[in-house]
Design an enzyme around this catalytic site. Structure first.
Site, short mmCIF file in Angstrom:
data_model
loop_
_atom_site.label_atom_id
_atom_site.label_comp_id
_atom_site.label_asym_id
_atom_site.label_seq_id
_atom_site.Cartn_x
_atom_site.Cartn_y
_atom_site.Cartn_z
N GLU A 101 -12.37 0.11 4.38
CA GLU A 101 -11.01 0.25 3.85
C GLU A 101 -11.04 0.90 2.47
O GLU A 101 -12.02 0.77 1.74
CB GLU A 101 -10.35 -1.13 3.73
CG GLU A 101 -9.28 -1.42 4.77
CD GLU A 101 -7.99 -0.63 4.57
OE1 GLU A 101 -8.03 0.49 4.03
OE2 GLU A 101 -6.94 -1.15 4.97
N ASP A 102 -9.95 1.58 2.13
CA ASP A 102 -9.85 2.11 0.77
C ASP A 102 -9.49 1.01 -0.22
O ASP A 102 -10.09 0.88 -1.27
CB ASP A 102 -8.81 3.25 0.71
CG ASP A 102 -7.46 2.88 1.33
OD1 ASP A 102 -7.32 1.77 1.89
OD2 ASP A 102 -6.53 3.71 1.25
N ASP A 105 -4.64 -4.60 -0.78
CA ASP A 105 -3.54 -4.79 -1.72
C ASP A 105 -2.87 -6.14 -1.42
O ASP A 105 -3.23 -7.15 -2.00
CB ASP A 105 -2.59 -3.60 -1.55
CG ASP A 105 -1.34 -3.69 -2.39
OD1 ASP A 105 -1.46 -3.70 -3.62
OD2 ASP A 105 -0.24 -3.77 -1.81
N PHE A 154 -0.59 0.62 -9.15
CA PHE A 154 -0.65 1.58 -8.06
C PHE A 154 -1.64 2.68 -8.44
O PHE A 154 -1.55 3.27 -9.50
CB PHE A 154 0.72 2.17 -7.75
CG PHE A 154 0.75 2.82 -6.40
CD1 PHE A 154 0.93 2.06 -5.26
CD2 PHE A 154 0.53 4.19 -6.26
CE1 PHE A 154 0.91 2.65 -3.99
CE2 PHE A 154 0.51 4.79 -5.01
CZ PHE A 154 0.71 4.01 -3.87
N ARG A 167 -4.69 12.64 -2.53
CA ARG A 167 -5.84 12.09 -1.80
C ARG A 167 -7.13 12.83 -2.12
O ARG A 167 -8.22 12.28 -2.05
CB ARG A 167 -5.61 12.20 -0.28
CG ARG A 167 -4.56 11.26 0.26
CD ARG A 167 -4.69 11.17 1.78
NE ARG A 167 -3.53 10.60 2.44
CZ ARG A 167 -3.32 9.31 2.63
NH1 ARG A 167 -4.18 8.43 2.16
NH2 ARG A 167 -2.25 8.88 3.25
#
Ligand code: IMP
Ligand code: MG
Length: 176
Positions: A101-102, A105, A154, A167
């Site tokens: 996963e990046d 959150d 964020f 990205r």
């Protein structure tokens, strides 16, 4: 369209060099932990693509690639519901699964993913995430491998987007 200074990458949090250093460390740890085993790595699209392609090259194990596409975010806020847009293809029964996963959150995507894999008779399922908003994330699913813990800001770059932008940046930035 008017250009403004909001919602642009602002402060660099992790340079490309720092990310690569940490990726090498994680890859070494994973290689050690799974010695003698074969992995199925499941990348969560789209955010994990850069992290996925870097970390698999420093994991010295036999592996298969698979991908899953989930959607929950719109702009800078989680919609609260997770949708499965593209499922995995590999037969994972009896296999050792590593989810890549990046960022974790709220943790809802991972909870969804773990539920999806329940009943598929995987031998083991572990989670590797580059970023972890530990304070914010649900405690129901705890990642096994974490690149960096971060506060509830964020962030964009290195696969992470704001409305599909940024990205392709090689470092990670906080969004203004
Ligand atoms: P969750 O809230 O843990 O379910 O995260 C869902 C997904 O939202 C993550 O896998 C990311 O793709 C995206 N996301 C969450 N936080 C951020 C952020 O700070 N920047 C960019 N994308 C994010
Ligand atoms: Mg993601």
């Amino acid at each position: 369209m008017m250009t403004d200074n909001l919602n642009k990458p602002e402060k660099m949090l992790f340079s490309a060099q720092k990310i690569q250093q940490r990726v090498v460390e994680l890859g070494a740890q994973i290689t050690k932990d799974y010695q003698g085993k074969k992995l199925v790595t499941i990348g969560v699209l789209n955010g994990s693509v850069l992290f996925f392609s870097d970390i698999v090259r420093v994991i010295d194990l036999e592996m298969e690639f698979d991908f899953i596409r989930l959607k929950s975010y719109s702009g800078t806020s989680s919609t609260g519901t997770v949708r499965l847009e593209q499922d995995i293809h590999a037969d994972i029964a009896g296999r050792d699964i590593l989810i890549i996963e990046d960022i974790v959150d709220t943790g809802r995507s991972l909870e969804f993913l773990i539920k999806r894999l329940e009943g598929s008779f995987a031998k083991s399922v572990r989670i590797c995430t580059l970023l972890y908003k530990k304070e914010k994330a649900s405690k129901n699913v705890i990642p096994d491998y974490v690149g960096f813990e971060i506060p509830d800001d964020f962030v964009v770059g290195y696969g992470l987007d704001y409305n599909q932008k940024y990205r392709n940046l090689d470092s990670i930035y906080r969004l203004r």
